[in-house]
Design a protein around this motif. Structure first.
Motif, PDB file in Angstrom:
ATOM      1  N   HIS A  32       0.712  -1.259  -0.048  1.00  0.00           N
ATOM      2  CA  HIS A  32       0.084  -0.031  -0.015  1.00  0.00           C
ATOM      3  C   HIS A  32       0.773   1.246  -0.032  1.00  0.00           C
ATOM      4  CE1 HIS A  32       0.858   0.828   4.192  1.00  0.00           C
ATOM      5  NE2 HIS A  32       0.575  -0.337   4.506  1.00  0.00           N
ATOM      6  N   SER A  36      -1.249   5.026   4.399  1.00  0.00           N
ATOM      7  CA  SER A  36      -2.532   4.256   4.230  1.00  0.00           C
ATOM      8  C   SER A  36      -2.138   2.977   5.027  1.00  0.00           C
ATOM      9  CB  SER A  36      -2.723   3.876   2.851  1.00  0.00           C
ATOM     10  OG  SER A  36      -3.865   3.556   2.788  1.00  0.00           O
ATOM     11  N   THR A  40      -7.280   0.102   3.435  1.00  0.00           N
ATOM     12  CA  THR A  40      -7.853   1.306   2.871  1.00  0.00           C
ATOM     13  C   THR A  40      -7.333   1.303   1.066  1.00  0.00           C
ATOM     14  OG1 THR A  40      -7.262   2.540   4.572  1.00  0.00           O
ATOM     15  CG2 THR A  40      -7.418   3.664   2.665  1.00  0.00           C
ATOM     16  N   ASN A  41      -6.248   0.667   0.860  1.00  0.00           N
ATOM     17  CA  ASN A  41      -5.671   0.351  -0.577  1.00  0.00           C
ATOM     18  C   ASN A  41      -6.327  -0.506  -1.208  1.00  0.00           C
ATOM     19  OD1 ASN A  41      -2.211   1.856  -0.986  1.00  0.00           O
ATOM     20  ND2 ASN A  41      -4.454   2.897  -0.864  1.00  0.00           N
ATOM     21  N   MET A 170      -6.288   8.709   9.454  1.00  0.00           N
ATOM     22  CA  MET A 170      -5.625   7.306   9.260  1.00  0.00           C
ATOM     23  C   MET A 170      -4.951   7.150  10.829  1.00  0.00           C
ATOM     24  SD  MET A 170      -6.399   6.206   6.599  1.00  0.00           S
ATOM     25  CE  MET A 170      -5.439   4.551   6.693  1.00  0.00           C
TER      26      MET A 170
END
Length: 250
Positions: A32, A36, A40-41, A170
């Motif tokens: 990722h 992140s 999330t990715n 994050m």
């Protein structure tokens, strides 16, 4: 499709790395981007699910100082190319010898460093990355270090506002992130000749955050450039990201 699982493996220096896994088949290691995490990715927008449905096992570590992985504050845990060394450690701990390698943004930089350092995936995907993004890291790192150092005083309109906002979203450990930013090594143009496997350079049409993806594809021995919709941030939400990766790996 089953839900992803998470296991913890120890890296070369004992730092715990969280590894998320989904699907069955040929392993594809997916890295990722900065600030992140794997969810999330790769998981949140169903990219891992699409790739798994194409017959692959998605292996998605949270990079050091990110997600559920260890976030040591001691600078000695951040030697040069530490992320590339973590990638090799994950493959070793999971006893994976044949695999594909995918990276987005910092993950793409890490994938390049890992290959330059000797890893040999069957196929490689570099997403959110251009030629200029592989060198000159100190200038880019300085931007994020400044955002960390001024974190509590950054207001809307400041060039660092969106970086600080993403770190806040994050819940980034800023001490660990600051140390990590100083461990990333540059890749010089002559080193790209070592990347001989078929490579997909995949980038949003409005993403030039890391330079020119066309020039990166041209600089690699066996690469093709594919464009999808989006900016550096929004391209991660596009279904086409996972679809193009799956198609290339298949």
């Amino acid at each position: 499709m089953s839900e992803p699982t998470m296991t913890i493996v120890d890296s070369f220096d004992g730092t715990p790395l969280a590894v998320h896994r989904m699907g069955e088949g040929r392993p594809v290691l997916m890295l990722h981007g900065l600030f992140s995490d794997a969810n999330t990715n790769w998981i949140k927008y169903s990219h891992a699910e699409r790739i798994a449905q194409a017959g692959f096992e998605c292996i998605m570590p949270d990079l050091r100082a990110h997600g559920h992985s260890g976030k040591p504050h001691d600078p000695t845990f951040y030697p040069d190319d530490v992320l590339a060394r973590d990638v090799a450690a994950v493959l070793n701990r999971l006893e994976i010898e044949a695999y594909d390698l995918v990276g987005f943004s910092l993950g793409a930089r890490t994938a390049v460093r890992a290959v330059v350092s000797g890893l040999a995936p069957r196929r490689l995907v570099l997403s959110g990355m251009g030629l200029q993004g592989l060198a000159g890291w100190n200038e880019r790192a300085a931007f994020f270090i400044d955002a960390i150092d001024r974190f509590d005083e950054i207001k809307r309109g400041d060039p660092a506002f969106f970086a600080a906002a993403f770190m806040k979203t994050m819940k980034v450990d800023r001490v660990a992130a600051r140390a990590l930013l100083q461990s990333v090594s540059d890749t010089e143009p002559h080193e790209l000749s070592r990347i001989t496997m078929p490579t997909l350079v995949l980038c949003g049409a409005d993403d030039r955050d890391n330079g020119s993806p066309e020039e990166l594809a041209d600089a690699l021995p066996d690469a093709q450039h594919v464009e999808i919709s989006g900016t550096h941030m929004s391209s991660v939400t596009e279904a086409a990201l996972g679809e193009e990766i799956a198609a290339f790996l298949d």
